[in-house]
Design a protein around this motif. Structure first.
Motif, PDB file in Angstrom:
ATOM      1  N   ILE B 434      -4.558  15.380  40.117  1.00 38.69           N
ATOM      2  CA  ILE B 434      -4.795  14.015  38.589  1.00 38.69           C
ATOM      3  C   ILE B 434      -3.154  12.771  38.290  1.00 38.69           C
ATOM      4  O   ILE B 434      -4.343  11.939  38.520  1.00 38.69           O
ATOM      5  CB  ILE B 434      -4.767  15.520  37.641  1.00 38.69           C
ATOM      6  CG1 ILE B 434      -5.496  16.741  37.492  1.00 38.69           C
ATOM      7  CG2 ILE B 434      -4.380  14.437  35.987  1.00 38.69           C
ATOM      8  CD1 ILE B 434      -7.033  15.770  36.931  1.00 38.69           C
ATOM      9  N   PHE B 437      -5.540  10.717  40.998  1.00 43.48           N
ATOM     10  CA  PHE B 437      -6.760  10.346  40.172  1.00 43.48           C
ATOM     11  C   PHE B 437      -6.341   8.820  39.677  1.00 43.48           C
ATOM     12  O   PHE B 437      -6.671   8.086  39.533  1.00 43.48           O
ATOM     13  CB  PHE B 437      -6.791  11.375  39.619  1.00 43.48           C
ATOM     14  CG  PHE B 437      -8.172  10.326  38.168  1.00 43.48           C
ATOM     15  CD1 PHE B 437      -9.661   9.894  39.094  1.00 43.48           C
ATOM     16  CD2 PHE B 437      -7.835  10.123  37.388  1.00 43.48           C
ATOM     17  CE1 PHE B 437     -10.477   9.596  37.878  1.00 43.48           C
ATOM     18  CE2 PHE B 437      -8.781   9.804  35.913  1.00 43.48           C
ATOM     19  CZ  PHE B 437      -9.957   9.717  36.789  1.00 43.48           C
ATOM     20  N   PHE B 438      -5.281   9.510  38.377  1.00 47.08           N
ATOM     21  CA  PHE B 438      -4.682   7.925  37.450  1.00 47.08           C
ATOM     22  C   PHE B 438      -3.968   6.879  38.592  1.00 47.08           C
ATOM     23  O   PHE B 438      -3.555   6.072  37.721  1.00 47.08           O
ATOM     24  CB  PHE B 438      -3.255   8.850  36.906  1.00 47.08           C
ATOM     25  CG  PHE B 438      -4.224   8.891  35.633  1.00 47.08           C
ATOM     26  CD1 PHE B 438      -5.027   9.170  34.854  1.00 47.08           C
ATOM     27  CD2 PHE B 438      -4.394  10.532  35.243  1.00 47.08           C
ATOM     28  CE1 PHE B 438      -6.035   9.260  33.938  1.00 47.08           C
ATOM     29  CE2 PHE B 438      -5.148  11.494  34.579  1.00 47.08           C
ATOM     30  CZ  PHE B 438      -5.956  10.514  33.817  1.00 47.08           C
ATOM     31  N   PHE B 441      -6.227   4.630  39.487  1.00 48.71           N
ATOM     32  CA  PHE B 441      -6.879   3.567  38.870  1.00 48.71           C
ATOM     33  C   PHE B 441      -5.683   2.788  38.201  1.00 48.71           C
ATOM     34  O   PHE B 441      -6.037   1.604  38.591  1.00 48.71           O
ATOM     35  CB  PHE B 441      -7.077   4.631  37.319  1.00 48.71           C
ATOM     36  CG  PHE B 441      -7.864   3.355  35.839  1.00 48.71           C
ATOM     37  CD1 PHE B 441      -9.016   2.926  36.015  1.00 48.71           C
ATOM     38  CD2 PHE B 441      -6.487   3.139  35.208  1.00 48.71           C
ATOM     39  CE1 PHE B 441      -9.310   2.679  35.003  1.00 48.71           C
ATOM     40  CE2 PHE B 441      -6.988   2.429  34.565  1.00 48.71           C
ATOM     41  CZ  PHE B 441      -8.223   2.305  34.515  1.00 48.71           C
TER      42      PHE B 441
END
Lengths: 161, 595
Positions: B434, B437-438, B441
């Motif tokens: 997670i 993932f961020f 981004f």
């Protein structure tokens, strides 16, 4: 950054670009709307269109190219007939967006960012489509297809286009 | 008896097939010649997990149906409308008895007061519910100072994430002498996992316009800009319709309601850049430039759009304003704790049983939202964490579920209120993944201006990737923390200053998961593929051959009705065998442990 397509524009395209510039010329800050409309008209932003926009708006070419490459909406290469956007938002990520993306790529035989040989589909990934309750989702043109936990649904969806 | 059938056609409703349901109602009505039926379109009711939602109302009662299909539409017309029999298997609730539905029971609708109730394309429906009364009140009976005092008294703070007091912001813009002044609505909702602003704009665009007009009167602006994400075509369309209608009625434009007050609104569509949610980057983008933030001061209130005083608020903030003027600051202020007053909209998504758009009073705990409103996890697996505030926020573990939703309490946890994205994770999610993932981004979306944000997030992402791939090294956690601190201190705007938050909170609350990845090459959530091992259980395998046929790399062998063997050197860990096996014979483990 993708390579810039420097093919010459035909008469119709030149007219479209000039018309869009003329319609937006008087509003300050008009460069982004001009690029958006030219992309809608031509499908992407050819290098010669960027040149013409820069000259018409009396702006350095570097400025126009800078804006065109800053925003993800703009494409300097031709796109397929249908744009597939695989959502990679948080809810889709935890719901299996990677598998959806792999399935799309495997089915069409093309990587993210690529266009199929027949020019039918361009595959892209986007940060979030905002339909988190339907995760994982993908969007083809303006139509959202959700609840794709079972990626076997993907080929069937693609076939309808 | 006359019937009104309302079909929910927000983006969720349309995605779930709402247009087909609408068409089925229209076709069936035409085919059967039923009369006295009005079919209308409304926005999102926020009950996204049960779309398509349809309300059927007559003079005496109303029923809301969920998960309506085109076939159900025909049934509704024949059984409910034709014979007066309610379709019991499809009923979600009866309006007026929302309290009986756990999802709605705890909610308090201020921002979403009209969403799903009105047809957003009909200004008359907004007016029928008290729309533009607040604007009339401020223009005819209040001075700009009184408006600002009222907003200050309400305790309203910026709903875009930062939580700056709205009244104070207006006061600063009002003080400026230079003209013209601008007012901007920030509708560049870019957080993955957030869709509050989209639903508000789609479902109740006039509330945002009215809020902007009131703000413009208060600060002395005559021009407004709404900066909307290009990915929200329906929001743009509904706003355009709303602006045209309001101008025709003299509610926007010159000499509004004959008071001499002028206010013109324009829409600017974004072109896809997360950083444009930052106010100075947004202004650069409206001016047609690359959306890169600049130093503050001067703040936009002093020098914003085209160098003029500019006041920027978020969609949800503006949508609160008419309600506050109509109902009074005290009504709004009655909810909340400490300096966080009123209600807040959250986009509840992820592994949640009842996902959608929820509006709750400030001060409610995370546990109440996740369990009482959201109904807990959807997978049946235990709750693991809730991710708040998107890429700027953090992941909070079960131990912190009793944290109240207010700006200060959430900041103390290392997460933030943010714009309202709330993604629930169960034990199948890996917290290192997670974080990766961020970071992926924010690293993509960094505009590149500040070195620490541009290069630092890239280095952090590389470290997270190697940890997930099983190549983590001792000292990586400390290196991440060190980089995080430097990026936070040395970045100009909120994107860089908050980008490390997902990493810092996961390290803080789930450190053992990082350590397992690094030291034992083990992913406790059994998510990170390079750290997984798939085996076939000789006891459970029936030799059905399904896995062998589905395996994309022919890594599974075995005769029919004999135990199959998976060769580890060919396995690409795609998990297809695990997914297709009907006998639970595929075992997945990491670092020698199955969980």
């Amino acid at each position: 950054m993708s390579a810039i397509d420097m093919r010459p524009l035909d008469q119709e395209e030149l007219f479209a670009v000039d018309d869009i510039v003329a319609r937006n010329n008087r509003s300050p800050g008009g460069l982004i709307p001009v690029l958006q409309q030219v992309q809608t008209a031509l499908g992407y932003l050819p290098g010669q269109a960027l040149r013409r926009i820069a000259a018409s708006l009396n702006m350095p070419e570097a400025n126009v190219l800078g804006v065109a490459t800053f925003y993800t909406q703009f494409s300097l290469t031709p796109k397929g007939e249908h744009i597939i956007r695989v959502c990679k938002g948080t809810a889709c990520h935890v719901g299996g967006a990677d598998r959806v993306s792999e399935k799309v790529q495997d089915t069409l035989g093309v990587n993210v960012g690529g266009t199929t040989a027949d020019g039918k589909f361009t595959v892209t990934e986007v940060a979030c489509l905002g339909c988190c309750s339907l995760a994982p989702v993908l969007m083809i043109d303006d139509e959202v297809h959700g609840r794709l936990q079972n990626t076997d649904k993907v080929p069937g969806i693609l076939k309808t286009y | 008896m006359t019937y009104t059938i309302s079909v929910g056609l927000g983006t969720c409703g349309v995605s779930a097939g709402g247009l087909k349901v609408l068409a089925a109602f229209r076709q069936e009505c035409a085919a059967t010649g039923l009369s006295g039926i009005t079919i209308r379109e409304t926005g999102c009711r926020g009950i996204c997990h049960r779309e398509v939602i349809v309300e059927v109302r007559n003079e005496t009662n109303a029923v809301v149906y969920a998960e309506v299909t085109p076939a159900d539409a025909v049934r509704i017309l024949t059984e409910h409308v034709g014979q007066g029999h309610v379709l019991a298997d499809k009923v979600l609730y009866e309006p007026g008895r929302e309290a009986e539905l756990p999802y709605l029971e705890h909610q308090m609708r201020v921002v979403l007061r009209n969403c799903g109730e009105i047809d957003p394309k009909q200004i008359s429906e907004y007016e029928a519910r008290g729309g533009y009364q607040a604007l009339r009140k401020v223009l005819t009976a209040m001075t700009p100072e009184q408006v600002i005092d009222e907003i200050c008294a309400s305790g309203l703070r910026g709903r875009g994430g930062a939580g700056f007091p709205t009244g104070t912001k207006w006061k600063l813009a009002k003080q400026e002498k230079a003209t013209p002044k601008y007012i901007i609505c920030n509708a560049d909702e870019g957080d993955p996992g957030a869709f509050m602003d989209r639903s508000t704009l789609e479902g109740d665009p006039h509330a945002v316009l009215e809020g902007m007009a009131i703000g413009a009167y208060a600060v002395g602006a005559e021009k407004g800009v709404i900066y909307v994400r290009a990915e929200y075509p329906m929001a743009v369309q509904h706003l355009n319709t709303a602006i045209d209608a309001a101008e025709q009625r003299g509610l926007l434009g010159d000499n509004i309601m004959g008071t001499g007050f002028n206010f013109h609104v324009k829409i600017k569509e974004g072109a896809g850049a997360f950083v444009c949610g930052e106010e100075t980057a947004l202004i650069a983008s409206v001016e047609g430039r690359r959306g890169m933030p600049r130093f503050r001061p001067p703040f936009p209130a002093q020098s914003g759009l085209w160098g003029h005083p500019t006041n920027i608020n978020n969609v949800e903030t503006f949508a609160c304003v008419p309600w506050i003027i109509n109902n009074g600051a005290a009504q709004f202020n009655q909810w909340g704790v400490g300096r966080s007053r009123g209600t807040k909209v959250f986009a509840l998504a992820g592994k949640i049983a009842r996902g959608g758009l929820v509006e709750v009073p400030m001060g409610m705990t995370l546990r109440q939202i996740v369990y009482d409103v959201g109904g807990g996890t959807s997978s049946g697996l235990p709750f693991k964490a809730v991710q708040l505030g998107g890429p700027s926020g953090g992941c909070l573990p079960a131990e912190l579920l009793d944290t109240p939703i207010d700006y200060e309490s959430l900041n103390q946890t290392g997460a933030i209120m943010g714009s309202g994205g709330m993604v629930v994770l169960d034990t199948s999610s890996c917290m290192v993944d997670i974080a990766r993932f961020f970071l992926n981004f924010t690293q993509n979306e960094s505009c590149g201006k500040c070195t620490f944000c541009r290069v630092g997030t890239k280095r952090m992402l590389e470290i997270l990737e190697r940890i997930c791939n099983g190549n983590g090294q001792r000292g990586d956690i400390e290196l991440l923390e060190n980089l995080a601190l430097q990026i936070k201190m040395s970045s100009l705007c909120g994107l860089g200053q908050t980008a490390p938050n997902p990493v810092l909170t996961t390290v803080r609350y789930f450190r053992s998961e990082y350590e397992a990845h690094i030291n034992e090459k083990r992913c406790p959530a059994l998510y990170c593929k390079p750290l997984l091992r798939f085996d076939i259980s000789p006891e459970k395998c029936t030799g059905c051959t399904l896995c062998a046929r589905k395996c994309p790399v022919n890594a599974i062998h075995g005769e029919r009705k004999n135990v199959h063997i998976l060769s580890q050197d060919r396995c690409i860990k795609c998990g297809e065998c695990l997914r297709v096996c009907k006998f639970d014979a595929v075992l997945v483990s990491s670092g020698g442990r199955s969980s």
